[in-house]
Design an enzyme around this catalytic site. Structure first.
Site, PDB file in Angstrom:
ATOM      1  N   TYR A  51       0.859  -1.159  -0.114  1.00 47.88           N
ATOM      2  CA  TYR A  51       0.158   0.058  -0.039  1.00 47.88           C
ATOM      3  C   TYR A  51       0.898   1.266   0.001  1.00 47.88           C
ATOM      4  O   TYR A  51       1.887   1.272   0.600  1.00 47.88           O
ATOM      5  CB  TYR A  51      -0.885  -0.008   1.266  1.00 47.88           C
ATOM      6  CG  TYR A  51      -2.244  -0.083   0.990  1.00 47.88           C
ATOM      7  CD1 TYR A  51      -3.043   0.931   0.052  1.00 47.88           C
ATOM      8  CD2 TYR A  51      -3.030  -1.197   1.169  1.00 47.88           C
ATOM      9  CE1 TYR A  51      -4.409   0.713  -0.202  1.00 47.88           C
ATOM     10  CE2 TYR A  51      -4.427  -1.376   0.866  1.00 47.88           C
ATOM     11  CZ  TYR A  51      -4.908  -0.364   0.151  1.00 47.88           C
ATOM     12  OH  TYR A  51      -6.299  -0.578  -0.230  1.00 47.88           O
ATOM     13  N   THR A 264      -3.870   5.621 -21.848  1.00 52.47           N
ATOM     14  CA  THR A 264      -3.683   4.416 -21.648  1.00 52.47           C
ATOM     15  C   THR A 264      -2.188   3.967 -21.833  1.00 52.47           C
ATOM     16  O   THR A 264      -1.580   4.460 -22.359  1.00 52.47           O
ATOM     17  CB  THR A 264      -4.654   3.245 -22.179  1.00 52.47           C
ATOM     18  OG1 THR A 264      -4.386   3.300 -23.468  1.00 52.47           O
ATOM     19  CG2 THR A 264      -6.141   3.597 -21.546  1.00 52.47           C
ATOM     20  N   ARG A 273      -1.716  -2.887 -18.208  1.00 50.43           N
ATOM     21  CA  ARG A 273      -3.111  -1.994 -18.306  1.00 50.43           C
ATOM     22  C   ARG A 273      -2.862  -1.082 -17.266  1.00 50.43           C
ATOM     23  O   ARG A 273      -2.592  -1.294 -15.985  1.00 50.43           O
ATOM     24  CB  ARG A 273      -4.116  -3.077 -17.945  1.00 50.43           C
ATOM     25  CG  ARG A 273      -4.410  -4.286 -18.860  1.00 50.43           C
ATOM     26  CD  ARG A 273      -5.773  -4.632 -18.766  1.00 50.43           C
ATOM     27  NE  ARG A 273      -6.528  -4.051 -19.579  1.00 50.43           N
ATOM     28  CZ  ARG A 273      -6.430  -4.277 -20.923  1.00 50.43           C
ATOM     29  NH1 ARG A 273      -5.907  -5.287 -21.502  1.00 50.43           N
ATOM     30  NH2 ARG A 273      -7.399  -3.609 -21.719  1.00 50.43           N
TER      31      ARG A 273
HETATM   32  N1  PLP Z   1      -9.465   6.789 -23.897  1.00 46.61           N
HETATM   33  C1  PLP Z   1      -9.586   5.974 -25.423  1.00 46.61           C
HETATM   34  C2  PLP Z   1      -9.324   7.118 -26.330  1.00 46.61           C
HETATM   35  C3  PLP Z   1      -9.743   4.758 -25.604  1.00 46.61           C
HETATM   36  O1  PLP Z   1      -9.684   4.152 -26.724  1.00 46.61           O
HETATM   37  C4  PLP Z   1      -9.959   3.915 -24.277  1.00 46.61           C
HETATM   38  C5  PLP Z   1     -10.102   2.416 -24.443  1.00 46.61           C
HETATM   39  O2  PLP Z   1     -10.608   1.899 -25.611  1.00 46.61           O
HETATM   40  C6  PLP Z   1      -9.879   4.189 -23.171  1.00 46.61           C
HETATM   41  C7  PLP Z   1      -9.669   5.802 -23.157  1.00 46.61           C
HETATM   42  C8  PLP Z   1     -10.190   3.838 -21.772  1.00 46.61           C
HETATM   43  O3  PLP Z   1      -9.289   2.935 -21.474  1.00 46.61           O
HETATM   44  P1  PLP Z   1      -9.604   1.806 -20.381  1.00 46.61           P
HETATM   45  O4  PLP Z   1     -10.409   0.605 -21.002  1.00 46.61           O
HETATM   46  O5  PLP Z   1      -8.169   1.485 -19.768  1.00 46.61           O
HETATM   47  O6  PLP Z   1     -10.170   2.367 -19.432  1.00 46.61           O
END
Ligand code: PLP
Length: 463
Positions: A51, A264, A273
């Site tokens: 943590y 991401t 991820r």
């Molecule tokens: N932003 C964009 C442009 C995306 O294409 C995505 C996911 O496909 C996300 C945000 C969201 O990401 P996450 O699935 O990790 O929440």
């Protein structure tokens, strides 16, 4: 492997099946990739046990000596990977994923019900940019903030003709489009910046969001900056899909023009991820973005950071500064161009007519097909891609296109020639889909499936 197979053979077996699936399929989902063993080793490490609420040097629990070292290294590598000067830019590497990162930005700089403008989801935007339908506020972003999406330009030389037929009867448009050799019907498929400007002047958003989940072109950041400045809005870029391409400088650089950049970490960047938020260090519109964003992440919306993810991300960001990574990203783009050209040669209509990045959007409506049917048939053939709405779809429930991305198979070593073969395989699947639609007996489909079950089709020997 050994430990898990003894402790929980059921979960081990599921993981093994998923691994096999990943290896057997042509993975063409534009948001997916294969991260490295080194990243996975860090993600599966002891870092998961700790943590560490707060930021390095300011934690709420003891024992964070090494976690601090890790997070500082991660921040330094994140800034270096995107060529940023640490005096001008800061980064928070704790967001759990892309959607939380975006919501953390909104929480940091907006008040409830402030106005935002992002690209509409049916036109390629992401849910978290404020998607809503006339009936329902679908995304939490549209529940807590007032969202007015901008869209792509659907206009063409033939608009008036299409408009006229549309007035006569909706089905006429269907028949006309389905049967049409009239390529003129294709829309430009580019963001309609003029309309964005007009709408922004009326709606006066506090935040304009660039970035998309299904947009094959670069955003015009200088134009968006101008529009944002004229109405006193923040400009944010969600570069989730293209962050690997940005790090390798093979697409336009959003950092030159935006106040905040989110991403991401698991798409073209090829990490674990997770998510990151980059922010300007100097105040913007009177807001100290650094403290607003850090506070929105914790304690605003998150608790303890996922240190195992931050470990994997730190490794990924080292890779992202290597010459091999640049070569890889160049290949992602070249492969996408080869794929696009072959599809055009085969007579397909691509949204915007091509691609600047890692994905193409194929409009299947001129063939009288929808994306779901083609997705399904290709899945039977071990080709994984996704149905996607295309501009002009009458219903979001029947997406008229498919999205095809090159990052994952490029990681597996595909080059231009492989993507030309991939286009040919997709074409074969589309032809089957057309015949199935005309409800020809299943026999041809069965032959096709037998063929694709053979090792040749899945290209196992090539990767
Ligand atoms: N932003 C964009 C442009 C995306 O294409 C995505 C996911 O496909 C996300 C945000 C969201 O990401 P996450 O699935 O990790 O929440």
């Amino acid at each position: 492997d050994h430990v898990l197979s003894e402790a929980d053979p059921e979960v081990r077996a599921i993981i093994d099946k998923e691994k096999q699936r990943q290896f057997r399929h042509l993975e063409l989902i534009a948001s997916e990739n294969f991260t490295s063993r080194a990243v996975m080793e860090a993600v599966g490490s002891h870092l998961t046990n700790k943590y560490s609420e707060g930021l390095p040097g300011k934690r709420y629990y003891g024992g964070n000596e090494y976690i601090d070292e890790l997070e500082i290294l991660c921040q330094q590598r994140a800034l270096a990977a995107f060529h940023l000067d640490g005096k001008k830019w800061g980064v928070n590497v704790q967001p759990l994923s892309g959607s939380p990162a975006n919501f953390e930005v909104y929480t940091a700089i907006l008040n409830p019900h402030d106005r935002i403008m992002g690209l509409d989801l049916p036109h390629g935007g992401h849910l978290s940019h404020g998607f809503m339908t006339p009936k329902r506020r679908v995304s939490g972003t549209s529940i807590y903030f007032e969202s007015m999406p901008y869209r792509l330009d659907e206009s063409t030389g033939a608009t008036s003709l299409l408009g006229y037929i549309g007035l006569v009867k909706d089905e006429c448009v269907d028949m006309f489009v389905a049967d049409s050799k009239f390529a003129l019907l294709s829309h430009t498929g580019l963001v309609d910046y003029d309309m964005l400007e007009k709408t922004a002047n009326l709606f006066r958003p506090k935040l304009i969001i660039a970035g998309a989940s299904a947009y094959p072109r670069d955003f015009d950041y200088p134009r968006m900056r101008k529009i944002a400045d004229a109405v006193g809005a923040f400009l944010m870029m969600d570069m989730a899909h293209i962050s690997g391409l940005v790090a390798a400088s093979v697409v336009a650089d959003p950092f030159e023009y935006c106040d905040i950049v989110t991403t991401t970490t698991h798409k073209s960047l090829r990490g674990p991820r997770g998510g990151m938020i980059f922010f300007k260090k100097d105040p913007v519109l009177g807001v100290d973005l650094e403290s607003a964003i850090n506070n929105a992440v914790f304690p605003g919306l998150q608790g303890g950071p996922h240190n195992h993810t931050i470990g994997g991300l730190t490794v990924c960001l080292k890779h992202a500064q290597s010459p091999e990574f640049k070569t890889y990203q160049n290949q992602v783009v070249s492969n996408c161009r080869a794929l696009a050209s072959r599809l055009i040669e085969l007579g397909y209509k691509l949204v915007s007519g091509g691609s600047d990045n890692h994905l193409v959007l194929v409009d299947l409506r001129p063939l009288g097909l929808d994306g779901a049917r083609v997705e399904k048939i290709l899945e039977m053939a071990s080709i994984t891609l996704n149905k996607n709405s295309v501009p002009g779809d009458k219903s979001a429930l029947v997406p008229g296109g498919i999205r095809i991305g090159t990052p994952a198979m490029t990681t597996r070593g595909f080059t231009e020639l492989d993507f030309i073969s991939t286009a040919d395989f997709i074409h074969e699947g589309v032809q089957i889909a057309r015949e199935a639609k005309r409800s020809v007996s299943g026999s041809k489909l069965q032959d096709f499936m037998k063929f694709v079950a053979s090792p040749d089709f899945s290209l196992m020997d090539r990767v």
